[in-house]
Design a protein around this motif. Structure first.
Motif, PDB file in Angstrom:
ATOM      1  N   LEU A   1       6.983   0.887  -1.988  1.00 25.10           N
ATOM      2  CA  LEU A   1       6.675   2.267  -2.367  1.00 25.10           C
ATOM      3  C   LEU A   1       7.809   3.188  -1.911  1.00 25.10           C
ATOM      4  N   PHE A   2       8.323   2.935  -0.689  1.00 23.04           N
ATOM      5  CA  PHE A   2       9.369   3.795  -0.130  1.00 23.04           C
ATOM      6  C   PHE A   2      10.585   2.958   0.274  1.00 23.04           C
ATOM      7  N   PRO A   3      11.788   3.487   0.052  1.00 20.50           N
ATOM      8  CA  PRO A   3      12.962   2.788   0.553  1.00 20.50           C
ATOM      9  C   PRO A   3      12.966   2.797   2.096  1.00 20.50           C
ATOM     10  N   PRO A   4      13.602   1.796   2.720  1.00 17.20           N
ATOM     11  CA  PRO A   4      13.530   1.678   4.180  1.00 17.20           C
ATOM     12  C   PRO A   4      13.913   2.960   4.936  1.00 17.20           C
ATOM     13  N   GLN A   5      14.965   3.645   4.484  1.00 15.87           N
ATOM     14  CA  GLN A   5      15.390   4.845   5.214  1.00 15.87           C
ATOM     15  C   GLN A   5      14.311   5.933   5.191  1.00 15.87           C
ATOM     16  N   GLU A   6      13.572   6.034   4.091  1.00 15.77           N
ATOM     17  CA  GLU A   6      12.467   7.019   4.026  1.00 15.77           C
ATOM     18  C   GLU A   6      11.350   6.642   4.986  1.00 15.77           C
ATOM     19  N   ARG A   7      11.124   5.323   5.144  1.00 16.38           N
ATOM     20  CA  ARG A   7      10.086   4.868   6.081  1.00 16.38           C
ATOM     21  C   ARG A   7      10.466   5.245   7.510  1.00 16.38           C
TER      22      ARG A   7
ATOM     23  N   VAL B   1      -3.677   7.194   6.869  1.00 15.55           N
ATOM     24  CA  VAL B   1      -2.280   7.520   7.173  1.00 15.55           C
ATOM     25  C   VAL B   1      -2.212   8.986   7.607  1.00 15.55           C
ATOM     26  N   PRO B   2      -1.150   9.360   8.376  1.00 12.97           N
ATOM     27  CA  PRO B   2      -1.023  10.761   8.774  1.00 12.97           C
ATOM     28  C   PRO B   2      -0.894  11.672   7.544  1.00 12.97           C
ATOM     29  N   PRO B   3      -1.299  12.943   7.705  1.00 15.78           N
ATOM     30  CA  PRO B   3      -1.302  13.856   6.555  1.00 15.78           C
ATOM     31  C   PRO B   3       0.051  13.944   5.829  1.00 15.78           C
ATOM     32  N   ALA B   4       1.140  13.983   6.578  1.00 13.36           N
ATOM     33  CA  ALA B   4       2.456  14.099   5.926  1.00 13.36           C
ATOM     34  C   ALA B   4       2.754  12.861   5.082  1.00 13.36           C
ATOM     35  N   VAL B   5       2.330  11.701   5.586  1.00 16.36           N
ATOM     36  CA  VAL B   5       2.550  10.447   4.845  1.00 16.36           C
ATOM     37  C   VAL B   5       1.680  10.449   3.583  1.00 16.36           C
ATOM     38  N   ALA B   6       0.436  10.927   3.727  1.00 12.06           N
ATOM     39  CA  ALA B   6      -0.463  10.992   2.561  1.00 12.06           C
ATOM     40  C   ALA B   6       0.148  11.876   1.477  1.00 12.06           C
ATOM     41  N   ARG B   7       0.768  12.993   1.901  1.00 15.92           N
ATOM     42  CA  ARG B   7       1.389  13.890   0.899  1.00 15.92           C
ATOM     43  C   ARG B   7       2.563  13.186   0.212  1.00 15.92           C
ATOM     44  N   GLN B   8       3.351  12.446   1.002  1.00 19.74           N
ATOM     45  CA  GLN B   8       4.495  11.737   0.394  1.00 19.74           C
ATOM     46  C   GLN B   8       4.037  10.633  -0.556  1.00 19.74           C
ATOM     47  N   ILE B   9       2.928   9.982  -0.182  1.00 14.89           N
ATOM     48  CA  ILE B   9       2.393   8.938  -1.071  1.00 14.89           C
ATOM     49  C   ILE B   9       1.944   9.576  -2.386  1.00 14.89           C
ATOM     50  N   SER B  10       1.217  10.703  -2.283  1.00 10.13           N
ATOM     51  CA  SER B  10       0.737  11.371  -3.511  1.00 10.13           C
ATOM     52  C   SER B  10       1.912  11.751  -4.388  1.00 10.13           C
ATOM     53  N   ALA B  11       2.961  12.282  -3.751  1.00 12.17           N
ATOM     54  CA  ALA B  11       4.133  12.691  -4.531  1.00 12.17           C
ATOM     55  C   ALA B  11       4.776  11.474  -5.194  1.00 12.17           C
ATOM     56  N   ARG B  12       4.808  10.348  -4.469  1.00 11.90           N
ATOM     57  CA  ARG B  12       5.475   9.156  -5.007  1.00 11.90           C
ATOM     58  C   ARG B  12       4.665   8.512  -6.129  1.00 11.90           C
ATOM     59  N   VAL B  13       3.355   8.354  -5.914  1.00 14.07           N
ATOM     60  CA  VAL B  13       2.586   7.667  -6.955  1.00 14.07           C
ATOM     61  C   VAL B  13       2.366   8.558  -8.165  1.00 14.07           C
ATOM     62  N   GLY B  14       2.533   9.877  -7.941  1.00 16.10           N
ATOM     63  CA  GLY B  14       2.408  10.799  -9.063  1.00 16.10           C
ATOM     64  C   GLY B  14       3.648  10.831  -9.926  1.00 16.10           C
ATOM     65  N   GLU B  15       4.756  10.281  -9.359  1.00 16.26           N
ATOM     66  CA  GLU B  15       6.011  10.309 -10.100  1.00 16.26           C
ATOM     67  C   GLU B  15       5.950   9.370 -11.291  1.00 16.26           C
ATOM     68  N   PRO B  16       6.531   9.777 -12.409  1.00 17.51           N
ATOM     69  CA  PRO B  16       6.574   8.832 -13.529  1.00 17.51           C
ATOM     70  C   PRO B  16       7.470   7.639 -13.178  1.00 17.51           C
ATOM     71  N   ALA B  17       7.082   6.459 -13.634  1.00 23.47           N
ATOM     72  CA  ALA B  17       7.883   5.262 -13.340  1.00 23.47           C
ATOM     73  C   ALA B  17       9.285   5.437 -13.912  1.00 23.47           C
ATOM     74  N   GLY B  18      10.291   5.030 -13.143  1.00 22.83           N
ATOM     75  CA  GLY B  18      11.653   5.292 -13.594  1.00 22.83           C
ATOM     76  C   GLY B  18      12.476   4.093 -13.820  1.00 22.83           C
TER      77      GLY B  18
END
Ligand code: PNS
Length: 160
Positions: free
Chosen positions: A44-50, A143-160
């Motif tokens: 879901l996330f590249p290592p540096q983002e994790r 997951v912590p709230p900030a992580v939940a927000r990042q997950i929502s942003a990521r899964v909401g992104e159109p597949a690229g």
């Protein structure tokens, strides 16, 4: 000074991981959270983002730092002068965790402490969080709230 490494993929970090990091930080002087620099196909996330997410999630723990590692964990431990690996263990992972702990000890002598996962998080894993989130479920309890927000942003992104 006792130092331990908490290794993992952390894709994404969950409250289960944070519980293990916190419990380790209470036992040793310094904890290095080591994020495996492997890019899995279903990541879901590249290592540096994790790393950045973990740094924020561990900000209130003064003896915890976060870094990437690549290759063998025992090599990373030797390079960093770290003599202990710390991991959480759920019922389902026990035999594999035991096997890895025994292999790592045989390879370089580095030992592993396995913390029984807190029952609150016994059913939580990064892979299930990814799956639930990707299919539109709510993972904010795990997951912590900030992580939940990042997950929502990521899964909401159109597949690229
Ligand atoms: O969060 P995960 O996916 O369970 O983490 C697994 C990890 C990264 C800790 C494990 O795969 C690992 O140690 N990888 C490094 C490669 C290695 O040392 N392999 C031999 C293990 S005995």
């Amino acid at each position: 000074m006792t130092r331990a490494v908490c290794p993992g993929s952390f894709d994404p970090v969950t409250y289960g991981h944070l519980d293990i990091i916190r419990r380790t930080a209470e036992l040793v002087d310094e904890v290095v959270v080591a994020v495996g620099d492997n890019v899995a196909k279903n990541a879901l996330f590249p290592p540096q983002e994790r790393v950045v997410m973990l740094e924020a999630a561990c900000a209130e723990l003064p003896n915890v730092s976060v870094t990437l590692f690549r290759g063998l964990l025992v090599k990373f431990c030797a390079d960093q002068g770290i003599g202990l690996i710390s991991k959480g263990v759920r019922t389902a992972d026990f035999s594999y965790e035991l096997q890895m702990a025994q292999m790592n000890r045989r390879l370089t002598g580095v030992d592993t402490v396995l913390f029984p996962t807190d029952p609150r998080w016994a059913f939580v894993s990064s892979s299930l969080v990814r799956e639930v989130a990707t299919l539109g479920g709510d993972v904010s309890e795990f997951v912590p709230p900030a992580v939940a927000r990042q997950i929502s942003a990521r899964v909401g992104e159109p597949a690229g």
